[in-house]
Write an enzyme that holds these catalytic residues in place. Structure first.
Site, short mmCIF file in Angstrom:
data_model
loop_
_atom_site.label_atom_id
_atom_site.label_comp_id
_atom_site.label_asym_id
_atom_site.label_seq_id
_atom_site.Cartn_x
_atom_site.Cartn_y
_atom_site.Cartn_z
N GLU A 97 40.66 -0.17 -5.47
CA GLU A 97 39.41 -0.71 -5.99
C GLU A 97 38.69 0.25 -6.93
O GLU A 97 38.77 1.47 -6.75
CB GLU A 97 38.49 -1.08 -4.82
CG GLU A 97 39.18 -2.03 -3.85
CD GLU A 97 38.28 -2.57 -2.74
OE1 GLU A 97 37.16 -2.07 -2.58
OE2 GLU A 97 38.72 -3.51 -2.07
N CYS A 110 32.90 4.15 -10.36
CA CYS A 110 33.42 4.84 -9.18
C CYS A 110 34.93 4.61 -9.14
O CYS A 110 35.39 3.49 -8.97
CB CYS A 110 32.70 4.25 -7.95
SG CYS A 110 33.18 5.03 -6.43
N CYS A 117 43.90 6.68 2.02
CA CYS A 117 43.51 8.09 2.05
C CYS A 117 44.25 8.78 3.19
O CYS A 117 44.44 8.19 4.24
CB CYS A 117 42.00 8.21 2.24
SG CYS A 117 41.39 9.89 2.03
N CYS A 121 38.20 10.52 7.83
CA CYS A 121 36.79 10.78 8.14
C CYS A 121 36.30 9.61 9.01
O CYS A 121 36.56 8.44 8.68
CB CYS A 121 35.98 10.91 6.85
SG CYS A 121 36.57 12.27 5.82
N CYS A 124 34.34 6.42 7.44
CA CYS A 124 34.77 5.87 6.15
C CYS A 124 35.83 4.80 6.36
O CYS A 124 36.84 5.05 7.02
CB CYS A 124 35.33 6.98 5.27
SG CYS A 124 35.96 6.37 3.69
N CYS A 346 29.52 2.74 -1.00
CA CYS A 346 30.26 3.94 -0.59
C CYS A 346 30.89 3.73 0.77
O CYS A 346 30.20 3.32 1.71
CB CYS A 346 29.34 5.13 -0.40
SG CYS A 346 28.47 5.61 -1.82
N1 SAH Z 1 37.41 11.72 -0.63
C1 SAH Z 1 36.28 12.00 -1.45
C2 SAH Z 1 35.70 10.75 -2.11
C3 SAH Z 1 35.25 9.77 -1.07
S1 SAH Z 1 33.98 8.62 -1.16
C4 SAH Z 1 35.20 12.68 -0.62
O1 SAH Z 1 35.33 12.72 0.60
O2 SAH Z 1 34.26 13.21 -1.19
C5 SAH Z 1 32.52 9.28 -1.73
C6 SAH Z 1 31.43 9.56 -0.69
O3 SAH Z 1 31.10 8.44 0.17
C7 SAH Z 1 31.85 10.69 0.22
O4 SAH Z 1 30.80 11.60 0.34
C8 SAH Z 1 32.08 9.96 1.51
O5 SAH Z 1 32.02 10.82 2.60
C9 SAH Z 1 30.99 8.91 1.50
N2 SAH Z 1 31.22 7.83 2.46
C10 SAH Z 1 32.38 7.45 3.01
N3 SAH Z 1 32.18 6.43 3.88
C11 SAH Z 1 30.86 6.16 3.85
C12 SAH Z 1 30.05 5.18 4.52
N4 SAH Z 1 30.58 4.29 5.34
N5 SAH Z 1 28.75 5.18 4.24
C13 SAH Z 1 28.21 6.05 3.37
N6 SAH Z 1 28.92 6.99 2.72
C14 SAH Z 1 30.24 7.04 2.95
#
Ligand code: SAH
Length: 372
Positions: A97, A110, A117, A121, A124, A346
């Site tokens: 996406e 974005c 991935c 985390c 996420c 996000c």
């Molecule tokens: N792998 C990269 C890019 C990921 S997404 C990273 O970890 O930085 C970008 C941001 O969104 C990251 O800071 C991630 O931790 C955050 N994120 C992921 N899931 C989320 C959620 N459910 N709610 C809010 N932010 C989230």
């Protein structure tokens, strides 16, 4: 080169440096790099025959050895707030996406770096899909090309276009640095997409060796996903912290900050999760932790997704957390949630990942109550 021998090269992913090298190998003049790149990225042609100002011989060579293949858009979603999400097919067949977020005076794209991935985390939803494959340079820069083309079609008055790129879509960019670096180089190159280095950001969960590589090769903007002010909590939220703890991460970022010069700093992302990392004590601990680290802080209220037990804190709690840090002199922004009606916020990006890790299956069983 990422292509297997005998396979056609996708010249969409060629940087200026790669063109210059190829032209020199072919005994051609270097200025053709400028011409070819303008055709590909400015005029967005998909066919070498259109490149009328380069010799027939060179065009024929390019046609015989390669192609200009933008990844295929499988679906476009438009949110009521104007956010757009494209579901795009990767070479592996899985879907990933890309999201465009319009604001009054800018438009942020974005961009994804992987299908799924490898990291997991806990908050996420991309992580819950498992992992399928790394995107190629052409598939990464192709997302920007698609967005620019489609926005120009949707808004002939050019009211909306991409001014900023964040590598915050699906995947961990620094676990695919081989393709992400040339892609961001193309995004920032005037012969590519000409976006200023201040406006192209790589976001990482903390892959320290990847940041070390960036130290040697680029000055793109950097964001780190911190999410916790101490190692025990970060170990739970961002498991890669067990390998590269906070001290190591802040240390390598301090080194990287030298590439950014005086006026630019690393961004610290902190997703606020109700009752997990959003207390007054967490804010104070974060403030102490970042005392000597020049940064901006970006707070992201947690975006829920099916199957998670985490909750978004109240806006009051978010403002309280922000105020505490602002009082200590930090520059703190709160990211507004956009496009959640089309699952484009996000952490909500899931695509359609043919998982190779069995993680997706495990989470589906947890959700169905089959395992605790
Ligand atoms: N792998 C990269 C890019 C990921 S997404 C990273 O970890 O930085 C970008 C941001 O969104 C990251 O800071 C991630 O931790 C955050 N994120 C992921 N899931 C989320 C959620 N459910 N709610 C809010 N932010 C989230």
């Amino acid at each position: 080169m990422t292509e297997a021998p005998g396979q056609k090269v996708n010249y969409l992913g060629y940087t200026q440096e790669m063109w210059l090298e190829l032209l020199s190998e072919l005994g051609e003049k270097p200025f053709h790099a400028t011409q070819i790149m303008k055709w590909i990225h400015h005029r967005k042609v998909d066919d070498f025959t259109a490149m009328t100002d380069i010799s027939k011989k060179l065009r024929q060579y390019l046609m015989a050895t390669g192609e200009l293949a933008e990844p295929e858009v499988s679906h476009e979603f438009v949110s009521k707030d104007g956010t757009r999400k494209w579901l795009i097919r990767s070479a592996s067949g899985s879907l990933f996406e890309t999201v465009f977020i319009p604001e009054d005076n800018r438009g942020t794209l974005c961009v994804s770096s992987q299908v799924g991935c490898k990291l997991d985390c806990s908050f996420c939803s991309t992580g819950k899909q498992g992992y399928n494959s790394d995107l190629t340079t052409a598939e990464i820069v192709g997302q920007l090309r698609i967005a620019m083309r489609r926005l120009a079609e949707a808004y002939p008055d050019r009211r909306r276009t991409v001014t900023n790129v964040v590598m915050m879509g699906m995947g961990e960019p620094l676990l695919n640095i081989e393709h992400v670096l040339p892609a961001v180089t193309l995004m920032m190159d005037d012969l590519g997409y000409g976006i200023s280095k201040r406006k192209v950001t790589i976001s990482t969960a903390g892959v320290v060796p990847g940041i070390e590589k960036l130290c040697e090769s680029t000055d793109v903007s950097l964001a780190i996903s911190l999410h916790a002010p101490n190692n025990p909590l970060r170990d739970q939220l961002v498991p890669i912290n067990r390998k590269y703890p906070i001290e190591l991460l802040l240390d390598v970022c301090t080194r990287y900050a030298r590439n950014l010069g005086e006026k630019r700093t690393v961004t610290v992302e902190y997703t606020l999760i109700d009752g997990v990392n959003d207390s007054r004590e967490h804010a104070l601990e974060l403030s102490r932790l970042l005392k000597d680290f020049p940064c901006k802080i970006n707070l992201i209220p947690f975006n829920p997704f099916p199957g998670t037990d985490y909750k978004r804190p109240s806006m009051n709690a978010v403002r309280g957390f922000q105020d505490r840090l602002v009082n200590d002199g930090y520059s703190v922004t709160v990211r507004t949630t956009r496009g959640d009606d089309i699952q484009a916020a996000c952490g909500q990006l899931v695509g359609q990942v043919a998982d190779r890790t069995r993680r997706q299956e495990r989470y589906q069983r947890i959700q169905a109550g089959q395992i605790a």
